[in-house]
Design a protein around this motif. Structure first.
Motif, PDB file in Angstrom:
ATOM      1  N   LYS A 168      -1.952  -2.757 -16.884  1.00 30.62           N
ATOM      2  CA  LYS A 168      -3.066  -2.780 -16.396  1.00 30.62           C
ATOM      3  C   LYS A 168      -3.260  -1.754 -15.092  1.00 30.62           C
ATOM      4  N   ILE A 169      -3.965  -0.731 -15.047  1.00 31.59           N
ATOM      5  CA  ILE A 169      -4.319   0.225 -13.855  1.00 31.59           C
ATOM      6  C   ILE A 169      -5.541  -0.123 -13.605  1.00 31.59           C
ATOM      7  N   GLY A 170      -5.827  -0.368 -12.021  1.00 30.05           N
ATOM      8  CA  GLY A 170      -6.963  -0.860 -11.650  1.00 30.05           C
ATOM      9  C   GLY A 170      -7.531   0.427 -10.691  1.00 30.05           C
ATOM     10  N   VAL A 171      -8.792   0.288 -10.558  1.00 33.04           N
ATOM     11  CA  VAL A 171      -9.553   1.424  -9.673  1.00 33.04           C
ATOM     12  C   VAL A 171     -10.436   0.678  -8.754  1.00 33.04           C
ATOM     13  N   TYR A 172     -10.516   1.084  -7.524  1.00 32.66           N
ATOM     14  CA  TYR A 172     -11.277   0.496  -6.509  1.00 32.66           C
ATOM     15  C   TYR A 172     -12.008   2.042  -5.701  1.00 32.66           C
ATOM     16  N   PRO A 173     -13.320   2.212  -6.331  1.00 28.77           N
ATOM     17  CA  PRO A 173     -13.929   3.244  -5.647  1.00 28.77           C
ATOM     18  C   PRO A 173     -14.562   3.183  -4.392  1.00 28.77           C
ATOM     19  N   GLY A 233      -5.462   9.543  -3.270  1.00 32.88           N
ATOM     20  CA  GLY A 233      -4.007   9.428  -2.728  1.00 32.88           C
ATOM     21  C   GLY A 233      -3.593   8.214  -2.025  1.00 32.88           C
ATOM     22  N   MET A 234      -4.505   7.249  -2.116  1.00 32.13           N
ATOM     23  CA  MET A 234      -3.790   5.879  -1.661  1.00 32.13           C
ATOM     24  C   MET A 234      -4.122   4.999  -2.923  1.00 32.13           C
ATOM     25  N   TYR A 235      -3.101   3.983  -2.696  1.00 32.96           N
ATOM     26  CA  TYR A 235      -2.658   3.020  -3.949  1.00 32.96           C
ATOM     27  C   TYR A 235      -2.313   1.750  -3.602  1.00 32.96           C
ATOM     28  N   ILE A 236      -2.464   0.788  -4.407  1.00 34.45           N
ATOM     29  CA  ILE A 236      -1.851  -0.533  -4.293  1.00 34.45           C
ATOM     30  C   ILE A 236      -0.872  -0.823  -5.390  1.00 34.45           C
ATOM     31  N   LEU A 237       0.458  -1.299  -4.969  1.00 37.44           N
ATOM     32  CA  LEU A 237       1.186  -1.399  -6.212  1.00 37.44           C
ATOM     33  C   LEU A 237       2.026  -2.829  -6.082  1.00 37.44           C
ATOM     34  N   LYS A 248      -0.836  -3.548 -12.369  1.00 38.74           N
ATOM     35  CA  LYS A 248       0.156  -3.186 -11.639  1.00 38.74           C
ATOM     36  C   LYS A 248       0.249  -2.136 -10.490  1.00 38.74           C
ATOM     37  N   ILE A 249      -0.666  -1.242 -10.821  1.00 37.91           N
ATOM     38  CA  ILE A 249      -1.299  -0.170  -9.707  1.00 37.91           C
ATOM     39  C   ILE A 249      -2.782  -0.001  -9.696  1.00 37.91           C
ATOM     40  N   THR A 250      -3.008  -0.270  -8.355  1.00 40.97           N
ATOM     41  CA  THR A 250      -4.787   0.243  -8.408  1.00 40.97           C
ATOM     42  C   THR A 250      -4.829   1.454  -7.491  1.00 40.97           C
ATOM     43  N   LEU A 251      -5.652   2.377  -8.158  1.00 40.01           N
ATOM     44  CA  LEU A 251      -5.860   3.539  -7.285  1.00 40.01           C
ATOM     45  C   LEU A 251      -7.466   3.389  -6.793  1.00 40.01           C
ATOM     46  N   ILE A 252      -7.035   3.826  -5.269  1.00 39.80           N
ATOM     47  CA  ILE A 252      -8.347   3.903  -4.445  1.00 39.80           C
ATOM     48  C   ILE A 252      -8.968   5.410  -5.001  1.00 39.80           C
ATOM     49  N   THR A 253     -10.202   5.347  -5.190  1.00 39.81           N
ATOM     50  CA  THR A 253     -10.747   6.399  -5.767  1.00 39.81           C
ATOM     51  C   THR A 253     -12.086   6.853  -4.913  1.00 39.81           C
ATOM     52  N   SER A 254     -12.434   8.193  -4.942  1.00 39.88           N
ATOM     53  CA  SER A 254     -13.785   8.321  -4.543  1.00 39.88           C
ATOM     54  C   SER A 254     -14.632   9.067  -5.567  1.00 39.88           C
ATOM     55  N   LEU A 255     -15.894   8.793  -5.461  1.00 40.33           N
ATOM     56  CA  LEU A 255     -16.828   9.372  -6.131  1.00 40.33           C
ATOM     57  C   LEU A 255     -17.161  10.806  -5.818  1.00 40.33           C
ATOM     58  N   LYS A 256     -16.813  11.727  -6.456  1.00 41.16           N
ATOM     59  CA  LYS A 256     -17.089  13.337  -6.226  1.00 41.16           C
ATOM     60  C   LYS A 256     -18.195  13.886  -6.774  1.00 41.16           C
ATOM     61  N   PHE A 304       0.859  -1.415   0.051  1.00 43.79           N
ATOM     62  CA  PHE A 304      -0.005  -0.109   0.101  1.00 43.79           C
ATOM     63  C   PHE A 304       0.776   1.235  -0.156  1.00 43.79           C
ATOM     64  N   LEU A 305       0.546   2.179  -0.624  1.00 47.22           N
ATOM     65  CA  LEU A 305       1.059   3.552  -0.587  1.00 47.22           C
ATOM     66  C   LEU A 305       0.121   4.528  -0.378  1.00 47.22           C
ATOM     67  N   SER A 306       0.238   5.309   0.567  1.00 44.34           N
ATOM     68  CA  SER A 306      -0.659   6.587   1.083  1.00 44.34           C
ATOM     69  C   SER A 306      -0.042   7.927   1.311  1.00 44.34           C
ATOM     70  N   ASN A 307      -0.700   8.691   1.105  1.00 39.69           N
ATOM     71  CA  ASN A 307      -0.558  10.051   1.220  1.00 39.69           C
ATOM     72  C   ASN A 307      -0.660  10.159   2.796  1.00 39.69           C
ATOM     73  N   CYS A 308       0.397  11.214   3.489  1.00 34.47           N
ATOM     74  CA  CYS A 308       0.139  11.140   5.064  1.00 34.47           C
ATOM     75  C   CYS A 308      -0.838  12.292   5.585  1.00 34.47           C
TER      76      CYS A 308
END
Length: 349
Positions: free
Chosen positions: A319-324, A286-290, A245-253, A220-224
Motif C-alpha cells: 500500500k502506497i498512500g497519497v496526501y494532497p 519530494g516529501m514522504y512518510i515511511l 508503507k509509504i505516503t507521498l505528499i503530493t501537490s495538485l498542479k 518523515f523524509l524530505s528533499n532539502c
C-alpha cells in the motif's frame, strides 16, 4: 484582507475554489447567499474530494460543510473555547440575520499558535546533492545553505518540523558537507542533527540504508529544497490510518497548454481540435512518510532512488498512500524561478 475576500458562491467550481484558497492563504472559504452563511469550505474538504477522484469542475456545493460551526456576535467571548473544543482554526461570526460580519482565526487573535498533536517522529533530510539546477550559486554554497531571506532553506525545513514537535533530525550529506556541519555547529537550536555521510552519491533513497537500526518509528523524509505549508500531524495521522508503507505528499498542479491541440485518426485526418486544453495532475513534492521497515528494502551502498522503491512496492501490491496539498502549499526552490516564487509567498523581500 477584507472578510469579503473569503466569500464564494455555491456554484463556484472546486478548481476555482482551490485557487482562491491559495490566494487568501486562510485555509477556509465562506459560501454565502446575500451575505448569509450557507456553508464553509476548507482545504481538508478539497483533499478528501481529490482522494475520491472527484471532478474539480463540479460546484463547491457538493463538498461544502452545510452546517458549519459558527457563533453570533454576542458570543464572541466564547470563540476561543469553541475553537479549542472542536479543534478548528477559524470560526465565522454572524449577526442576527445570519450575515457574516467577521471571522475569528486562532493564529490571528490569540498570542500562541494553534495547538496540533505534538510529533516525536524522526525526520530525514536528503542534503547530499550538488544542486546543479542552481548553478552558479551551488558552486560556492551547498544547496541546503542557499538562503531564503536570511535563513538557509534547510534550516527553514527543520524549523517547520520543529514547530510540530520533531526534534531528532538525520541529514544525509556529501557535497560540501563540512560547510553544512559548520553552519549548524555555530547556531543555537532546540533539536539534534545526526549527519549521515555518503562516501559517494546514493540517490534519493540509497542513503537510507545507512540509517539501518537507527530508526524504529514512522519517519518523515524530505528533499532539502522544498517547504510544505500543511498540517504535519494530520499527514502522519492519515498515513497511520491508511496503513501505508509509504505516503507521498503530493501537490495538485494545473497546466494550460497555450495552443490548440490537434488529435488525428489512423488516416492522418484531423479528428478533433481542442483549444488551449487544461489538465490537472497530482505531482510528487519530494516529501514522504515511511515506515521503518522500508529501510530493510534499500540495497547496500548502491545508487537507488525513492521512485524505484515506490514502484517496487506497487508491483508487489504494497500500500502506497497519497496526501494532497494545494499548489500554493508547496514551495520549491529547485530552480531560480521557483526560488523567486518561494520568496514572494513567504513575504520575503
Amino acid at each position: 484582507m477584507s472578510i469579503r475576500d473569503l466569500f464564494i458562491n455555491k456554484d463556484l467550481s472546486i478548481k476555482e475554489a482551490i485557487k482562491k484558497l491559495d490566494e487568501t492563504a486562510k485555509k477556509i472559504l465562506l459560501v454565502v447567499e446575500d451575505n448569509k452563511l450557507i456553508g464553509v469550505l476548507t482545504d481538508g474538504d478539497i483533499r478528501r474530494w481529490i482522494l475520491k477522484s472527484g471532478n474539480l469542475s463540479d460546484p463547491v456545493s457538493l463538498i461544502m460543510i452545510k452546517e458549519p460551526k459558527c457563533i453570533f456576535e454576542d458570543e464572541i467571548k466564547n470563540a476561543k473555547k469553541i475553537l479549542k473544543k472542536h479543534s478548528i482554526e477559524a470560526i465565522p461570526i454572524l449577526n442576527k440575520e445570519r450575515e457574516v460580519i467577521d471571522v475569528i482565526f486562532w493564529n490571528d487573535n490569540f498570542n500562541k499558535k494553534f495547538k496540533f498533536n505534538k510529533l516525536s517522529n524522526p525526520v530525514v533530510i536528503m542534503a547530499g546533492g550538488k544542486g546543479t539546477r542552481l548553478d552558479p550559486y551551488t558552486k560556492i554554497l551547498p544547496k541546503p545553505l542557499i538562503p531564503i531571506g536570511d535563513i538557509p532553506i534547510v534550516e527553514r525545513i527543520i524549523n517547520r518540523f520543529n514547530e510540530y514537535g520533531c526534534n531528532k533530525f538525520y541529514m544525509t550529506v556529501n557535497y560540501k558537507k563540512n560547510m553544512i556541519k559548520a553552519y549548524f555547529n555555530e547556531i543555537e537550536n532546540t533539536y539534534s542533527i545526526e549527519y549521515i555521510d555518503e562516501e559517494k552519491p546514493l540517490g534519493t533513497a540509497g542513503s537510507l540504508y545507512l540509517l539501518k537500526d537507527k530508526i524504529r518509528d514512522s519517519f518523515f523524509l524530505s528533499n532539502c529544497d522544498i517547504l510544505i505549508e500543511g498540517n504535519y500531524s494530520d499527514m502522519l495521522k492519515y498515513h497511520k490510518e491508511h496503513r501505508a508503507k509509504i505516503t507521498l505528499i503530493t501537490s495538485l498542479k494545473h497546466y494550460t497548454i497555450p495552443y490548440g491541440v490537434i488529435q488525428i485518426n489512423g488516416n492522418s485526418d484531423v479528428k478533433k481540435m481542442i483549444e488551449k486544453p487544461e489538465y490537472d495532475f497530482l505531482v510528487n513534492t519530494g516529501m514522504y512518510i515511511l515506515e521503518p521497515e522500508v529501510i530493510d528494502d534499500i540495497p547496500k551502498n548502491e545508487l537507488f532512488h525513492i521512485t524505484e522503491l515506490i514502484n517496487d512496492y506497487i508491483n508487489k501490491g504494497e500500500k502506497i498512500g497519497v496526501y494532497p496539498v494545494s499548489e500554493g502549499a508547496w514551495l520549491d526552490m529547485g530552480q531560480f524561478k521557483e526560488m523567486e516564487t518561494m520568496l514572494e509567498r513567504l513575504g520575503i523581500e
